[in-house]
Design an enzyme around this catalytic site. Structure first.
Site, mmCIF file in Angstrom:
data_model
loop_
_atom_site.group_PDB
_atom_site.id
_atom_site.type_symbol
_atom_site.label_atom_id
_atom_site.label_comp_id
_atom_site.label_asym_id
_atom_site.label_seq_id
_atom_site.Cartn_x
_atom_site.Cartn_y
_atom_site.Cartn_z
ATOM 1 N N HIS A 83 0.858 -1.289 0.129
ATOM 2 C CA HIS A 83 0.547 -0.145 0.004
ATOM 3 C C HIS A 83 0.476 1.376 0.093
ATOM 4 O O HIS A 83 0.462 2.532 -0.070
ATOM 5 C CB HIS A 83 -1.502 -0.379 1.051
ATOM 6 C CG HIS A 83 -0.841 0.604 2.258
ATOM 7 N ND1 HIS A 83 -0.224 -0.301 4.003
ATOM 8 C CD2 HIS A 83 -0.221 1.609 3.002
ATOM 9 C CE1 HIS A 83 -0.071 0.230 4.516
ATOM 10 N NE2 HIS A 83 -0.028 1.415 4.340
ATOM 11 N N ASP A 136 -0.605 -7.303 2.086
ATOM 12 C CA ASP A 136 0.703 -6.431 2.116
ATOM 13 C C ASP A 136 1.441 -6.062 1.717
ATOM 14 O O ASP A 136 2.293 -6.181 2.909
ATOM 15 C CB ASP A 136 -0.301 -5.294 2.595
ATOM 16 C CG ASP A 136 0.171 -3.709 3.046
ATOM 17 O OD1 ASP A 136 0.543 -3.646 1.676
ATOM 18 O OD2 ASP A 136 -0.558 -3.213 3.663
ATOM 19 N N SER A 233 4.663 2.125 8.162
ATOM 20 C CA SER A 233 3.790 1.103 7.270
ATOM 21 C C SER A 233 5.211 0.427 6.667
ATOM 22 O O SER A 233 5.914 1.119 5.918
ATOM 23 C CB SER A 233 2.935 1.727 6.495
ATOM 24 O OG SER A 233 1.600 1.622 7.437
ATOM 25 N N GLY A 234 5.699 -0.997 6.437
ATOM 26 C CA GLY A 234 6.171 -1.418 5.266
ATOM 27 C C GLY A 234 7.672 -1.415 6.362
ATOM 28 O O GLY A 234 8.128 -2.312 5.923
HETATM 29 N N1 ARG Z 1 -1.177 2.100 7.676
HETATM 30 C C1 ARG Z 1 -0.274 2.681 8.436
HETATM 31 C C2 ARG Z 1 0.655 4.131 6.847
HETATM 32 O O1 ARG Z 1 1.163 3.326 5.937
HETATM 33 C C3 ARG Z 1 0.138 2.206 9.529
HETATM 34 C C4 ARG Z 1 -0.444 1.887 10.387
HETATM 35 C C5 ARG Z 1 -0.389 1.497 11.490
HETATM 36 N N2 ARG Z 1 -1.092 1.311 12.623
HETATM 37 C C6 ARG Z 1 -0.744 0.992 13.694
HETATM 38 N N3 ARG Z 1 -1.787 1.175 14.353
HETATM 39 N N4 ARG Z 1 0.102 -0.294 14.375
HETATM 40 O O2 ARG Z 1 1.730 3.696 7.981
#
Ligand code: ARG
Length: 284
Positions: A83, A136, A233-234
C-alpha cells in the site's frame, strides 16, 4: 538469506497490473496516548534492517523524503508494504517516481549518515488485495548492495517467533503520538504477538479492515500503548532475530483492544519460493 537465492526466488512475483488504493494515512486516530507510539528512540545499529522508503520529489526534503518503512532481507532486496507504493499513496504510479530510494544506516533523517540507494525494480504481490489489505507486501530490488550486516532473516511458517506471547520489536520513523508528530529519529516499540482469535475479535470487518490469519498477524498490548502508527508502514516487526511482520494497518494507534496489524512474513517467504516441482530455471 543468500543473495543469489533471493534473486532466484523473486522471479515468480509478477508486476501487478493495477494497484488500487489504501490511504497512506488512516482516518481514525484521535488522541492516542502516546513508534511508533509508546516507544523510544533507538540507534539504527540496534535494528539495522530498518530502512526508510523515500522520495524527495514527492514528499519534500524536510525528512529526507521518508514516507514509509521497509526492511532489508537481502543485500539488494528490500520488502515493504504494497500500500506504500499504491497510486493513491504516491499520487501517481510508482514507476513515475524518478527518485524512489531506500535510506539505510541512518538514525536521524536530518543527517547524512548511511547510504541512499535507488530502487531498481518493484514487484507487487499479485495476491495483494487493497480492500482487505491481505497480502500487503512488495519486493524491491536495489541498484546497489546494502552491507551484509543490515540484512535480517525472514521467519518461515512454523517458526516459533510467530507464537502468541512472543516479544517483538517494531521500528520506524512514523507518528509518535497518533496526532501527526513525525520524528526525525528512528523509534522502536516493544509489542507482543497476539493470538489470532484476539486479532479476529478486534477486527471482525469494519471500515478499517478485517483480520485474516493466513496473511496477517497482530501485535500490541491488550491495554493499548505501544504500537506502530502512520508512517511506519512497510517497516519491520522482528522477534527472536527474525522478521515476522511488516507494518500494515490498524485503527488509530495504540488504542486499547485495537492491536497493530502486520503482513505475515511467512507469506512473503512462500511467494518468493518457486512452486514445488517447478522446472529448473532457464527452462519453461
Ligand atoms: N497504514 C499505516 C501507514 O501507512 C500504518 C498504520 C499502522 N497502524 C497501527 N496502529 N499499527 O503508515
Amino acid at each position: 538469506m543468500r543473495r543469489s537465492l533471493v534473486r532466484a526466488l523473486i522471479r515468480p512475483l509478477a508486476m501487478a497490473a493495477t494497484v488500487t488504493a489504501i490511504p497512506l494515512m488512516s482516518a481514525a486516530s484521535a488522541g492516542a496516548d502516546s513508534v511508533v507510539v509508546g516507544g523510544f528512540p533507538i540507534d539504527v545499529s540496534q535494528a539495522p534492517w530498518t530502512v526508510a522508503l523515500a522520495s524527495r520529489d514527492r514528499f519534500g526534503g524536510t525528512r529526507a523524503g521518508q514516507f514509509c518503512g521497509a526492511v532489508a532481507v537481502g543485500r539488494t532486496t528490500v520488502v515493504t508494504a504494497a500500500h506504500c507504493l499504491s497510486d493513491d499513496a504516491l499520487g501517481s504510479p510508482p514507476n513515475r517516481l524518478r527518485d524512489l530510494k531506500v535510506i539505510a544506516g541512518r538514525t536521524d533523517l536530518l543527517s547524512q549518515q548511511g547510504d541512499e540507494i535507488a530502487v531498481r525494480k518493484i514487484r507487487f504481490n499479485p495476491a495483494y488485495d487493497a480492500t482487505t489489505h491481505s497480502g500487503d507486501f512488495a519486493v524491491l530490488e536495489l541498484a546497489a548492495p546494502l552491507p551484509q550486516g543490515a540484512v535480517v532473516a525472514m521467519a518461515d511458517t512454523g517458526d516459533p517467533a510467530y507464537a502468541p506471547g512472543t516479544q517483538a520489536l517494531v521500528s520506524g520513523w512514523g507518528d509518535t503520538t497518533g496526532a501527526g508528530s513525525y520524528p526525525y529519529r528512528l523509534h522502536a516499540a516493544r509489542v507482543r504477538v497476539l493470538p489470532d482469535e484476539m486479532c479476529a475479535r478486534a477486527f471482525p470487518g469494519g471500515p478499517d479492515g478485517s483480520y485474516r490469519a493466513e496473511t496477517m498477524l497482530c501485535a500490541g498490548e491488550l491495554a493499548g500503548g505501544p504500537d506502530a502508527c502512520q508512517g511506519d508502514s512497510g517497516g519491520p516487526l522482528v522477534a527472536r532475530g527474525r522478521l515476522i511482520g511488516l507494518v500494515s494497518w490498524g485503527s488509530g494507534c495504540g488504542r486499547p483492544g485495537l492491536p497493530g496489524v502486520y503482513t505475515r512474513v511467512s507469506e512473503i517467504v512462500r511467494a518468493l519460493r518457486p512452486a514445488d516441482g517447478a522446472p529448473p530455471s532457464g527452462r519453461s
